[in-house]
Design a protein around this motif. Structure first.
Motif, mmCIF file in Angstrom:
data_model
loop_
_atom_site.group_PDB
_atom_site.id
_atom_site.type_symbol
_atom_site.label_atom_id
_atom_site.label_comp_id
_atom_site.label_asym_id
_atom_site.label_seq_id
_atom_site.Cartn_x
_atom_site.Cartn_y
_atom_site.Cartn_z
ATOM 1 N N SER A 127 8.777 -12.249 -13.353
ATOM 2 C CA SER A 127 8.013 -13.362 -13.942
ATOM 3 C C SER A 127 7.042 -13.926 -12.912
ATOM 4 C CB SER A 127 8.976 -14.471 -14.370
ATOM 5 O OG SER A 127 9.566 -15.017 -13.200
ATOM 6 N N GLU A 128 6.130 -14.766 -13.404
ATOM 7 C CA GLU A 128 5.171 -15.416 -12.512
ATOM 8 C C GLU A 128 5.914 -16.238 -11.441
ATOM 9 O OE1 GLU A 128 2.616 -18.006 -14.733
ATOM 10 O OE2 GLU A 128 1.527 -18.632 -12.938
ATOM 11 N N ALA A 129 7.014 -16.895 -11.882
ATOM 12 C CA ALA A 129 7.783 -17.719 -10.935
ATOM 13 C C ALA A 129 8.446 -16.839 -9.867
ATOM 14 C CB ALA A 129 8.828 -18.534 -11.695
ATOM 15 N N ASP A 130 8.962 -15.663 -10.282
ATOM 16 C CA ASP A 130 9.563 -14.735 -9.295
ATOM 17 C C ASP A 130 8.511 -14.306 -8.274
ATOM 18 O OD1 ASP A 130 11.980 -14.610 -10.663
ATOM 19 O OD2 ASP A 130 11.473 -12.746 -11.714
ATOM 20 N N ALA A 139 -4.555 -9.489 5.494
ATOM 21 C CA ALA A 139 -4.463 -9.304 6.960
ATOM 22 C C ALA A 139 -5.593 -8.409 7.458
ATOM 23 C CB ALA A 139 -3.095 -8.714 7.318
ATOM 24 N N ALA A 140 -5.881 -7.346 6.709
ATOM 25 C CA ALA A 140 -6.950 -6.425 7.134
ATOM 26 C C ALA A 140 -8.310 -7.118 7.028
ATOM 27 C CB ALA A 140 -6.910 -5.161 6.276
ATOM 28 N N ALA A 141 -8.494 -7.913 5.989
ATOM 29 C CA ALA A 141 -9.779 -8.622 5.828
ATOM 30 C C ALA A 141 -10.004 -9.591 6.994
ATOM 31 C CB ALA A 141 -9.797 -9.380 4.504
ATOM 32 N N GLU A 142 -8.927 -10.247 7.437
ATOM 33 C CA GLU A 142 -9.047 -11.163 8.582
ATOM 34 C C GLU A 142 -9.342 -10.404 9.869
ATOM 35 O OE1 GLU A 142 -8.694 -14.752 9.132
ATOM 36 O OE2 GLU A 142 -9.255 -14.521 7.029
ATOM 37 N N THR A 143 -8.757 -9.213 9.998
ATOM 38 C CA THR A 143 -8.885 -8.443 11.249
ATOM 39 C C THR A 143 -10.238 -7.750 11.351
ATOM 40 O OG1 THR A 143 -6.512 -8.037 11.143
ATOM 41 C CG2 THR A 143 -7.748 -6.679 12.686
ATOM 42 N N PHE A 144 -10.720 -7.232 10.212
ATOM 43 C CA PHE A 144 -11.944 -6.414 10.258
ATOM 44 C C PHE A 144 -13.045 -7.044 9.413
ATOM 45 C CE2 PHE A 144 -8.441 -3.282 10.833
ATOM 46 C CZ PHE A 144 -8.785 -2.835 12.107
ATOM 47 N N ALA A 145 -14.027 -7.621 10.087
ATOM 48 C CA ALA A 145 -15.182 -8.188 9.375
ATOM 49 C C ALA A 145 -15.975 -7.075 8.698
ATOM 50 C CB ALA A 145 -16.061 -8.946 10.367
ATOM 51 N N SER A 146 -15.782 -5.821 9.182
ATOM 52 C CA SER A 146 -16.543 -4.685 8.655
ATOM 53 C C SER A 146 -16.097 -4.268 7.248
ATOM 54 C CB SER A 146 -16.333 -3.491 9.596
ATOM 55 O OG SER A 146 -14.939 -3.251 9.770
ATOM 56 N N LEU A 147 -14.903 -4.672 6.820
ATOM 57 C CA LEU A 147 -14.379 -4.199 5.530
ATOM 58 C C LEU A 147 -15.192 -4.748 4.365
ATOM 59 C CD1 LEU A 147 -10.487 -4.350 5.907
ATOM 60 C CD2 LEU A 147 -11.866 -2.317 5.408
ATOM 61 N N GLN A 148 -15.588 -3.834 3.484
ATOM 62 C CA GLN A 148 -16.377 -4.266 2.323
ATOM 63 C C GLN A 148 -15.724 -3.853 1.018
ATOM 64 O OE1 GLN A 148 -20.284 -2.710 2.991
ATOM 65 N NE2 GLN A 148 -20.832 -4.470 4.250
ATOM 66 N N LYS A 149 -14.960 -2.752 1.069
ATOM 67 C CA LYS A 149 -14.373 -2.237 -0.167
ATOM 68 C C LYS A 149 -12.851 -2.316 -0.058
ATOM 69 C CE LYS A 149 -14.504 1.810 -3.072
ATOM 70 N NZ LYS A 149 -14.378 3.236 -2.964
ATOM 71 N N PHE A 150 -12.245 -3.017 -1.010
ATOM 72 C CA PHE A 150 -10.797 -3.216 -0.976
ATOM 73 C C PHE A 150 -10.193 -2.628 -2.255
ATOM 74 C CE2 PHE A 150 -12.851 -6.640 1.321
ATOM 75 C CZ PHE A 150 -12.116 -6.746 2.499
ATOM 76 N N ALA A 151 -9.311 -1.633 -2.097
ATOM 77 C CA ALA A 151 -8.630 -1.052 -3.265
ATOM 78 C C ALA A 151 -7.131 -1.226 -3.071
ATOM 79 C CB ALA A 151 -8.984 0.421 -3.393
ATOM 80 N N LEU A 152 -6.467 -1.811 -4.069
ATOM 81 C CA LEU A 152 -5.037 -2.051 -3.979
ATOM 82 C C LEU A 152 -4.360 -1.290 -5.114
ATOM 83 C CD1 LEU A 152 -6.723 -4.819 -3.242
ATOM 84 C CD2 LEU A 152 -4.455 -5.834 -3.110
ATOM 85 N N LEU A 153 -3.089 -0.942 -4.907
ATOM 86 C CA LEU A 153 -2.336 -0.347 -6.012
ATOM 87 C C LEU A 153 -0.862 -0.711 -5.893
ATOM 88 C CD1 LEU A 153 -0.747 2.551 -5.024
ATOM 89 C CD2 LEU A 153 -3.119 3.192 -4.739
ATOM 90 N N ASP A 154 -0.235 -0.857 -7.061
ATOM 91 C CA ASP A 154 1.175 -1.229 -7.099
ATOM 92 C C ASP A 154 1.708 -1.020 -8.515
ATOM 93 O OD1 ASP A 154 2.952 -3.254 -5.036
ATOM 94 O OD2 ASP A 154 3.689 -3.031 -7.086
ATOM 95 N N ALA A 155 3.029 -0.794 -8.589
ATOM 96 C CA ALA A 155 3.651 -0.584 -9.898
ATOM 97 C C ALA A 155 3.994 -1.909 -10.580
ATOM 98 C CB ALA A 155 4.925 0.245 -9.719
ATOM 99 N N ASN A 156 4.047 -2.988 -9.817
ATOM 100 C CA ASN A 156 4.546 -4.259 -10.367
ATOM 101 C C ASN A 156 3.393 -5.115 -10.893
ATOM 102 O OD1 ASN A 156 5.468 -6.996 -10.555
ATOM 103 N ND2 ASN A 156 7.289 -6.382 -9.404
ATOM 104 N N ASP A 157 3.353 -5.265 -12.210
ATOM 105 C CA ASP A 157 2.233 -5.967 -12.836
ATOM 106 C C ASP A 157 2.223 -7.460 -12.492
ATOM 107 O OD1 ASP A 157 -0.052 -5.678 -14.269
ATOM 108 O OD2 ASP A 157 0.875 -6.172 -16.186
ATOM 109 N N THR A 158 3.418 -8.020 -12.320
ATOM 110 C CA THR A 158 3.509 -9.460 -12.034
ATOM 111 C C THR A 158 2.934 -9.774 -10.654
ATOM 112 O OG1 THR A 158 5.552 -9.333 -13.273
ATOM 113 C CG2 THR A 158 5.136 -11.372 -12.131
ATOM 114 N N LEU A 159 3.269 -8.901 -9.684
ATOM 115 C CA LEU A 159 2.718 -9.108 -8.340
ATOM 116 C C LEU A 159 1.214 -8.844 -8.332
ATOM 117 C CD1 LEU A 159 5.587 -7.595 -6.145
ATOM 118 C CD2 LEU A 159 4.836 -9.983 -6.184
#
Ligand SMILES: C[S@@+](CC[C@H](N)C(=O)[O-])C[C@H]1O[C@@H](n2cnc3c(N)ncnc32)[C@H](O)[C@@H]1O
Length: 325
Positions: A48-51, A99-119
């Motif tokens: 859930s959203e609360a979890d 964390a990566a965005a804070e470390t590298f000002a050079s980052l422009q493209k961010f792709a994330l993936l995960d099985a958990n829809d709530t997260l």
């Protein structure tokens, strides 16, 4: 060096989501999620959203601190590394991406993936408040299938993720993550013997595929540590009021133990030794356990070697150091 504490933008985004949620309820959910982890379970109980919010409040500061510490170690060895794209595998609430965005000002493209829809929903909500992250792409799906469809990235990160899948799946995922890595793959795990064992197995598997270790090891050889010893590090982070309430904790800080490996496609020229435990300082000498290119050494720096002693006094567990003399 990037601070191990959550960036103000992320803290504010989390705090604003906490409004309207009972902190007692969040504390109860976080305790049950933590118990599941201790009992060897994973994130599938986060439904859930609360979890999701309870998980993020209780664990995101610590996993963020561990990823930041690992990225700091990587950038110290490879200061020229300036990734333009990131792939965050098992991204959950987006911790490693922040964390990566804070470390590298050079980052422009961010792709994330995960099985958990709530997260995933929480991650997108948190990222929406950030100028740099509001256009991230976040694929929902099982890691291997989602990864197979993903574009390769300069930096690929799997943070506190590979412990949630079985051994054969992990080997296949490691191979696929490496295929999608244009430059560097960072894998971070809890600093337990089991977390270290997963890191060391993946390290060996990918060195056989041509990877080089940028950090923490000063070599690409077999890990010289012998059981029951294991390689892990510790990062201190500040606890916010909400974090303390959710964890039922009094102390204003916590120490996150973690294990990691940063593997790159480029050969590493700088091979400083790594401090494997907090050095002990006595009146006559400093004793430090170091992983060196030649193996593990218990190095003693006598007080009479004034300049060396002064620099060894600054050595901290996890540091990359160059021995003099
Ligand atoms: C402990 S959480 C870590 C989340 C985030 N990387 C962090 O450091 O805070 C593990 C994440 O891996 C995801 N995960 C586990 N197994 C997965 C799989 N087979 N495919 C996709 N995601 C997976 C879970 O859904 C969860 O979000």
């Amino acid at each position: 060096m990037t601070s191990p504490d959550l960036p103000a933008e992320l803290k504010a985004a989390l705090d604003s989501r906490l409004r309207g949620f009972s902190r007692n309820d969040a504390a109860g959910r976080s305790a049950s999620i933590s118990k599941t982890y201790r009992d060897g379970g994973g994130s599938s109980g986060i439904r859930s959203e609360a979890d999701a919010l309870a998980y993020a409040l209780a664990r995101m500061p610590a996993t963020y601190a561990a990823v930041t510490a690992s990225l700091n170690a990587l950038t110290e060895i490879r200061p020229e590394f300036a990734p333009g794209s990131l792939l965050d595998v098992g991204a959950g609430p987006g911790t490693a991406t922040w964390a990566a965005a804070e470390t590298f000002a050079s980052l422009q493209k961010f792709a994330l993936l995960d099985a958990n829809d709530t997260l995933r929903t929480l991650a997108l909500g948190l990222a929406a408040d950030s100028f740099r992250l509001r256009n991230v792409s976040y694929e929902r799906g099982e890691a291997r299938a989602a990864l197979a469809k993903a574009d390769a990235a300069d930096l690929v990160v799997a943070s506190y993720m590979i412990g949630e899948i079985n051994d054969s799946e992990r080997r296949a995922l490691a191979e696929l993550m490496w295929q999608k890595t244009r430059d560097t793959l960072l894998v971070v795990e809890p600093g337990t013997p089991a977390g270290y064992a997963r890191i060391i197995a993946l390290r060996e598997q990918l060195i056989a595929k041509g990877a080089h270790v940028a950090a923490p090891c000063p070599h690409d050889g077999t890990c010289p540590l012998v059981e029951p010893d294991w390689c892990h590090f510790s990062q201190r982070l500040q606890r916010s009021r909400a974090h303390k309430q959710v964890k039922g904790a009094e102390l204003p800080f916590e120490d996150e133990r973690f294990a990691y490996v940063a593997l790159t496609r480029v050969a590493i020229s700088s091979r400083p030794s790594r401090v494997l435990a907090q050095p002990t300082v006595s009146k006559v000498e400093i004793t430090a356990k170091l992983c060196t290119p030649e193996g593990v050494a218990l190095t003693k720096v006598p007080r009479r070697a004034k300049a060396d002693y002064a620099s060894a006094r600054r050595w901290r567990w996890g540091d990359a150091v160059t021995e003099q003399g």
